[in-house]
Design an enzyme around this catalytic site. Structure first.
Site, mmCIF file in Angstrom:
data_model
loop_
_atom_site.group_PDB
_atom_site.id
_atom_site.type_symbol
_atom_site.label_atom_id
_atom_site.label_comp_id
_atom_site.label_asym_id
_atom_site.label_seq_id
_atom_site.Cartn_x
_atom_site.Cartn_y
_atom_site.Cartn_z
ATOM 1 N N GLU B 70 0.824 -1.210 0.000
ATOM 2 C CA GLU B 70 0.000 0.000 0.000
ATOM 3 C C GLU B 70 0.861 1.264 0.000
ATOM 4 O OE1 GLU B 70 -0.559 -2.600 1.972
ATOM 5 O OE2 GLU B 70 -2.651 -3.220 1.696
ATOM 6 N N PHE B 132 -12.505 -7.963 12.720
ATOM 7 C CA PHE B 132 -11.312 -8.366 11.978
ATOM 8 C C PHE B 132 -10.899 -7.278 10.985
ATOM 9 C CE2 PHE B 132 -9.436 -10.524 8.215
ATOM 10 C CZ PHE B 132 -8.244 -10.901 8.830
ATOM 11 N N GLN B 133 -9.649 -6.915 11.023
ATOM 12 C CA GLN B 133 -9.070 -5.870 10.166
ATOM 13 C C GLN B 133 -9.779 -4.530 10.312
ATOM 14 O OE1 GLN B 133 -8.515 -7.473 6.129
ATOM 15 N NE2 GLN B 133 -6.479 -8.135 6.746
ATOM 16 N N LYS B 182 -17.715 -1.728 4.311
ATOM 17 C CA LYS B 182 -17.969 -2.761 3.306
ATOM 18 C C LYS B 182 -19.443 -2.809 2.883
ATOM 19 C CE LYS B 182 -16.876 -7.511 2.167
ATOM 20 N NZ LYS B 182 -16.131 -8.724 2.531
ATOM 21 N N MET B 491 23.362 10.199 4.982
ATOM 22 C CA MET B 491 23.106 11.465 5.655
ATOM 23 C C MET B 491 23.268 11.308 7.171
ATOM 24 S SD MET B 491 22.651 14.568 4.980
ATOM 25 C CE MET B 491 21.753 15.189 3.550
#
Lengths: 163, 580
Positions: B70, B132-133, B182, B491
């Site tokens: 993602e 869930f999730q 959903k 750096m």
């Protein structure tokens, strides 16, 4: 620039999460919140928050500008730059054996507060006023023993027709 | 057989999309995105967005690029947005999918990049139950989005999408998140896409106050040592032409910040380079001795001002042009604020702009540019990173879209690549996001299939999103991926050398993959160079190869970026290092 207490009125869309947006902004930008109150406004769908904050003029300017960046914020007014009425409500549950009650009632009367509940050994005192008055009331009741104290935070409005 | 063209005209497609059919939330989303003119969406499916992905199935009009993480999707959407000025769109599922976007959202927020970020969520019936999730992504991202929506009713969806695009790409631009549960993506209603947006609490000031603009012009006419600091706002407002006209009319030397690079042509006689921590001598000295400072779409980032209390000490007046009123006075007290879209402000100013009394000053500035240019000690035995950037600049004639990751290579790219066009430097400035460079190039290349896109990365940042090599290979996205390999976190190493007294703590990147083999493992051509001769040879080969190529340049380990201003110092206290 002096650090001052400011009372800011914020008109917001009455959306879920709007309180989180506003208080979160104060938190992450390092602005102080002394108190915050929210309730419905005169217009359906809009709520009014009254936030008491401390900071110098520069901080207050940033508070206002950053608030305006939130999409749900409609209007921000620094009430304390105008003549205003600011009120807070407190409920104070104080120890009050029957022998001590007359004395306590005397205090309540002087402050034009009210007793809203009487228990076997306690009273609930309701007091409305500016924060200083409530501070004073609390101080006076302390010697009797305060069991519980709940304050609403300040809500406020500009006097007269100033907008 | 009649041969009929299957390609629909834009009007036909629009009419089809606008039909008031009863359709699902998922179809509403797809149609709305198409109506907003989105031609590529970057995303990754998962449970909570399966109705949306199902609606994509077999839809020939909807173009979706599957990334491998993602984070890759959102950085690609970001690169797409920065390189085009259009809104970038990405899609992720609920919970981990959504939280994987957080870094990318914050990156876009800090640099004011217009994105519409679509996340799925668990069904409204189980929101708040730790399903869930499930993650409260609107809550998590509140501090790093311009605005966000949790859509609880499918009927709100068209309006929300319309508003999201409007908010993302107007005023001070930024990411807007739409969280779609959903069940909402599966619920149906009649589709009506609104034509206009009306958001009561949102009316960005885009037209400046004329009086303030006139005050600025007066201040310019009186000034003898004026300087313009031009930032990302010039690029975001597509105001490069207006800036050029303004500079030529007023005769004011210009420095462009990291995000402003390309907003003013580097070939111009009045350009001084980049200011700040790794800015040029000429730019930093000009800021410290100017009598009038005009910030145009730049927000006085601490990497530019360094010690604020010693910044531009001789400036009698500071002018600040910004579309975001909250930027005025946030860091620096401003005498003349101009709130408005940079393009509008400059157009108005250009009508009456007159030159400053700056000719003597311009001579001083030009001498500094000439006498103290960016330079480094070249070597014939070791490959120097600055040399590699110069080579890339020469071979692409400054015409490529360059994306960078974050670190030393980013600063060298900013210093040694000569940007002449806006939207050709794509880099994470505000947040400094490692892992940004490579996936953002994918987005830029999707938007500009015919241009050369060069992604310059370090060996550290390349490993933060290297999985997206698969996307380049599968889709034949011809990004030229450069890895400047110095085998350390450069750096950090530089800071530890200069500020932490050579105490090198956890910077050794030993164990990095063989980058050539890594590329090949994904089906991308891999090349390596360890000296100048090889560098020219493989780079030429990379440019001549039609598809994606990864080129690893193995460079000197201990090279530092100079000039450097350390934190707590003022801009005139530059460490010149090798460049002296």
């Amino acid at each position: 620039m002096s650090i001052q207490r400011h009372t800011v009125s914020v008109l917001v869309n009455n959306q879920p999460g709007v309180l989180q947006r506003v208080s979160g902004l104060f938190g992450r930008r390092g602005f102080n919140i002394d108190s915050i109150t929210v309730g419905e406004s005169e217009e359906p769908g809009l709520s009014r928050m009254v936030i008491v904050t401390t900071g110098d003029d520069k901080t207050l300017e940033q508070v206002s500008k950053q608030l305006y960046k939130l999409i749900d914020v409609i209007k921000v007014v620094d009430l304390s730059s105008n003549p205003m009425v600011a009120r807070e409500l407190a409920l104070i549950k104080v120890n009050a054996e029957p022998s001590a009650r007359p004395e306590i009632l005397g205090v309540v009367e002087t402050f034009r507060a009210a007793v809203v509940d009487i228990g076997p050994s306690s009273l609930i005192v309701q007091v409305v006023g500016d924060s200083d008055k409530i501070d004073a009331m609390v101080e006076l009741l302390k010697p009797y023993g305060i069991r519980e104290l709940s304050r609403t935070g300040v809500t406020a409005m500009i006097r007269g027709s100033v907008k | 057989m009649n041969v009929q063209t299957t390609e629909k005209s834009k009007e036909q497609l629009r009419a089809e999309l606008l039909k008031p059919d009863v359709i699902t939330g998922s179809e509403i989303l797809l149609r709305s995105l198409l109506l907003e003119g989105v031609d590529c969406v970057f995303g990754y499916p998962g449970g909570a967005v399966l109705y949306i992905y199902d609606a994509m199935h077999g839809n020939p009009d909807f173009n979706h690029l599957l990334t491998r993480h993602e984070q890759g999707a959102i950085h690609a959407a970001d690169g797409y947005a920065r390189s085009t000025g259009k809104v970038g769109v990405c899609i992720a599922t609920s919970g981990p999918g959504a939280t994987n976007l957080v870094t990318g959202i914050a990156t876009a927020y800090m640099d004011s990049v217009p994105l519409v970020v679509i996340t799925g969520n668990v069904a409204t019936t189980v929101i708040g139950t730790d399903a869930f999730q499930e993650a409260d992504i609107t809550g998590i991202t509140m501090p790093i989005t311009k605005h966000s929506y949790l859509v609880r009713d499918v009927k709100d969806l068209p309006r929300v999408i319309k508003e999201a695009f409007h908010i993302a790409n107007t005023g001070r631009k930024g990411p807007v998140l739409i969280d779609i549960p959903k069940d909402v993506s599966n619920a149906t209603c009649e589709f009506h896409y609104p034509e206009t947006v009306n958001i009561r609490g949102y009316n960005p000031t885009v037209m400046p106050n004329k009086l303030q603009v006139e005050k600025m012009l007066e201040a310019i006419a009186e000034s003898e040592r004026p300087v313009i600091i031009a930032g990302g706002g010039v690029v975001a407002a597509d105001a490069s032409a207006e800036l050029l006209e303004f500079v030529e009319k007023t005769r004011i030397p210009v420095t462009t910040t990291l995000l402003g690079l390309g907003g003013f042509p580097s070939s111009h006689e009045l350009w001084m380079g980049m200011p700040g921590m790794h800015g040029t001598y000429a730019a930093n000295m000009a800021l410290q001795s100017c009598d009038l400072l005009i910030s145009i779409g730049a927000r006085f980032d601490d990497r530019v001002t360094m010690k604020v209390k010693g910044f531009a000490p001789q400036a009698k007046k500071i002018v600040h042009i910004d579309v975001d009123p909250a930027e005025i006075g946030k860091i620096i007290e401003t005498a003349i604020p101009c709130v408005g879209d940079v393009k509008n402000v400059l157009q108005l100013a250009n009508q009456k702009a007159k030159p400053a009394k700056s000719e003597a000053w311009i001579e001083t500035v030009k001498e500094n540019v000439k006498n103290k240019p960016l330079r480094y000690k070249d070597s014939d035995t070791e490959l120097k990173p600055q040399y590699v950037i110069e080579m890339i600049n020469e071979t692409t004639r400054g015409e490529a879209i360059v994306t960078t990751d974050v670190g030393q290579h980013q600063m060298w790219a900013a210093q040694y690549y000569k940007f002449n066009h806006p939207r050709s430097m794509i880099t994470s400035g505000g947040l400094g996001t490692m892992g940004f460079g490579f996936p953002s190039a994918i987005g830029a290349q999707m938007a500009h299939p015919d241009r050369t896109v060069v992604s310059i990365n370090g060996d550290g940042g390349m490993q933060m999103c290297s999985q997206e090599l698969a996307v380049c290979a599968i889709n034949n996205i011809p990004v030229k991926i450069v890895v400047i390999n110095n085998q350390v976190l450069g750096m950090v190493r530089q800071w530890q050398e200069i500020i932490y007294d050579n105490r090198y703590s956890h910077i050794d990147l030993a164990g990095s993959p063989d980058f050539v083999k890594l590329a090949e493992a994904y089906g991308v051509k891999g090349l390596r160079a360890t000296n100048k001769e090889e560098a020219h040879k493989v780079w030429r080969e990379a440019l001549d190869t039609p598809g994606p190529v990864l080129v690893e340049f193995v460079v000197r380990k201990g090279e530092n970026v100079y000039p450097m201003v350390t934190q707590g110092s003022t801009l005139d206290e530059m460490i010149m290092g090798d460049s002296e």
